[in-house]
Design a protein around this motif. Structure first.
Motif, PDB file in Angstrom:
ATOM      1  N   UNK A  81       0.862  -1.174   0.000  1.00  0.00           N
ATOM      2  CA  UNK A  81       0.000   0.000   0.000  1.00  0.00           C
ATOM      3  C   UNK A  81       0.903   1.231   0.000  1.00  0.00           C
ATOM      4  N   UNK A  82       0.740   2.101  -0.998  1.00  0.00           N
ATOM      5  CA  UNK A  82       1.610   3.268  -1.100  1.00  0.00           C
ATOM      6  C   UNK A  82       0.783   4.535  -1.245  1.00  0.00           C
ATOM      7  N   UNK A  83       1.313   5.645  -0.733  1.00  0.00           N
ATOM      8  CA  UNK A  83       0.644   6.932  -0.901  1.00  0.00           C
ATOM      9  C   UNK A  83       0.848   7.419  -2.330  1.00  0.00           C
ATOM     10  N   UNK A  84      -0.097   8.198  -2.828  1.00  0.00           N
ATOM     11  CA  UNK A  84      -0.017   8.718  -4.189  1.00  0.00           C
ATOM     12  C   UNK A  84       1.271   9.525  -4.361  1.00  0.00           C
ATOM     13  N   UNK A  85       1.954   9.288  -5.457  1.00  0.00           N
ATOM     14  CA  UNK A  85       3.160  10.045  -5.750  1.00  0.00           C
ATOM     15  C   UNK A  85       4.438   9.415  -5.241  1.00  0.00           C
ATOM     16  N   UNK A  98       7.994  -7.334  -3.896  1.00  0.00           N
ATOM     17  CA  UNK A  98       6.543  -7.282  -3.752  1.00  0.00           C
ATOM     18  C   UNK A  98       5.887  -7.719  -5.064  1.00  0.00           C
ATOM     19  N   UNK A  99       4.664  -8.228  -4.991  1.00  0.00           N
ATOM     20  CA  UNK A  99       3.984  -8.763  -6.171  1.00  0.00           C
ATOM     21  C   UNK A  99       3.034  -7.770  -6.824  1.00  0.00           C
ATOM     22  N   UNK A 100       2.556  -6.813  -6.073  1.00  0.00           N
ATOM     23  CA  UNK A 100       1.591  -5.859  -6.598  1.00  0.00           C
ATOM     24  C   UNK A 100       1.577  -4.658  -5.671  1.00  0.00           C
ATOM     25  N   UNK A 101       0.988  -3.556  -6.113  1.00  0.00           N
ATOM     26  CA  UNK A 101       0.824  -2.419  -5.207  1.00  0.00           C
ATOM     27  C   UNK A 101      -0.512  -1.742  -5.456  1.00  0.00           C
ATOM     28  N   UNK A 102      -1.004  -1.089  -4.423  1.00  0.00           N
ATOM     29  CA  UNK A 102      -2.256  -0.332  -4.495  1.00  0.00           C
ATOM     30  C   UNK A 102      -1.969   1.060  -3.953  1.00  0.00           C
ATOM     31  N   UNK A 103      -2.430   2.083  -4.675  1.00  0.00           N
ATOM     32  CA  UNK A 103      -2.157   3.466  -4.283  1.00  0.00           C
ATOM     33  C   UNK A 103      -3.279   4.007  -3.404  1.00  0.00           C
ATOM     34  N   UNK A 104      -2.888   4.625  -2.274  1.00  0.00           N
ATOM     35  CA  UNK A 104      -3.841   5.319  -1.408  1.00  0.00           C
ATOM     36  C   UNK A 104      -4.117   6.712  -1.980  1.00  0.00           C
ATOM     37  N   UNK A 108     -11.882   0.145  -1.374  1.00  0.00           N
ATOM     38  CA  UNK A 108     -11.817  -1.177  -0.734  1.00  0.00           C
ATOM     39  C   UNK A 108     -12.193  -2.302  -1.689  1.00  0.00           C
ATOM     40  N   UNK A 109     -13.100  -2.012  -2.607  1.00  0.00           N
ATOM     41  CA  UNK A 109     -13.494  -3.050  -3.569  1.00  0.00           C
ATOM     42  C   UNK A 109     -12.341  -3.389  -4.506  1.00  0.00           C
ATOM     43  N   UNK A 110     -11.545  -2.369  -4.854  1.00  0.00           N
ATOM     44  CA  UNK A 110     -10.365  -2.636  -5.688  1.00  0.00           C
ATOM     45  C   UNK A 110      -9.391  -3.528  -4.935  1.00  0.00           C
ATOM     46  N   UNK A 111      -9.217  -3.263  -3.647  1.00  0.00           N
ATOM     47  CA  UNK A 111      -8.317  -4.085  -2.834  1.00  0.00           C
ATOM     48  C   UNK A 111      -8.781  -5.540  -2.861  1.00  0.00           C
ATOM     49  N   UNK A 112     -10.079  -5.762  -2.677  1.00  0.00           N
ATOM     50  CA  UNK A 112     -10.619  -7.122  -2.670  1.00  0.00           C
ATOM     51  C   UNK A 112     -10.355  -7.802  -4.014  1.00  0.00           C
ATOM     52  N   UNK A 113     -10.547  -7.075  -5.118  1.00  0.00           N
ATOM     53  CA  UNK A 113     -10.321  -7.650  -6.446  1.00  0.00           C
ATOM     54  C   UNK A 113      -8.846  -8.003  -6.653  1.00  0.00           C
TER      55      UNK A 113
END
Length: 238
Positions: A81-85, A98-104, A108-113
């Motif tokens: 989980x990373x902050x934008x930028x 790491x295998x993937x990242x999600x930007x804050x 939550x639905x994107x996280x589940x997917x």
């Protein structure tokens, strides 16, 4: 719930942990939490999680260091989980495995997917086909890829790979001698665009070669850099 999927959620903000727990428990996942890097690393080494959601920016030991130390012992799938930028941090995350990242801020639905997608890709190792005729196995000199089991062996010794390292190797090995540029590999292996993060491919290729080389120099040489273009899988006749 003996066979339930177990996920470790790591973030120093309680509200984020609570939000992720709420959505992930709706999918019947078993959730454990850690509020800092030291606790996260301790839990991750002592327990076998199916996946870890790991915040990068935390006081004390940050997510990059946690991932780096964990990768020395385990291949547990990790989504950062990373902050934008924070592009530099994301690239560092890929460099340490790491295998993937999600930007804050995230949905939550994107996280589940994303969690479901990574679990699908990594869980195949638990299901080995008993029908020998239908087994998806690629055999080369010095390297064998059993796709049903998500198992890679080099010179008869098993190679421990993260889900993304495995996917990259399998994708290249399916079409030997075909050259893929970095954009193609991001699209085909990561399944969506990482704008400007072409170094992600380079860092994964580097880690993949290093892991293969520890066991078989000949296997590592099969992943070939085509300068100015990208990468290909070249079958060794040694």
């Amino acid at each position: 719930m003996e066979n339930a999927v177990k996920i470790l959620v790591v973030d120093d903000e309680e509200r984020i942990r609570r939000l992720l727990r709420m959505y992930l428990e709706r999918e019947n996942y078993v959730i454990e939490e850690a509020e800092n890097g030291d606790k996260a690393l301790s839990k991750a080494l002592e327990n076998d999680y199916d996946l870890i959601l790991l915040d990068i920016m935390m006081p004390g030991k940050d997510g990059i260091e946690v991932c780096r130390e964990l990768r020395e012992k385990k291949t547990t799938p990790i989504i950062m989980l990373t902050a934008k930028g924070e592009e530099i941090n994301r690239v560092q995350g890929f460099e340490v495995g790491t295998d993937d990242y999600i930007v804050k801020p995230f949905s939550p639905r994107e996280v589940v997917l994303r969690v479901k997608a990574l679990l699908r890709r990594s869980s195949a190792a638990s299901f080995i086909s008993t029908d020998k005729a239908s087994k998806d196995v690629i055999v080369f000199p010095h390297l064998t890829i059993d796709h049903d089991a998500h198992r890679v062996t080099a010179d008869e010794k098993e190679v421990s790979l993260t889900p993304k390292e495995y996917e990259l190797l399998y994708f290249l090995a399916k079409t030997p001698d075909k050259v893929f540029d970095r954009e193609q590999l991001l699209k085909e292996v990561w399944h969506y665009e990482f704008f400007g993060d072409l170094r992600t491919v380079d860092t994964h290729v580097k880690r993949l070669r290093e892991k293969l080389n520890r066991i078989s120099e000949n296997a590592a040489k099969m992943i070939v850099t085509v300068w100015g273009v990208g990468y290909k899988f070249e079958v060794s006749n040694d």
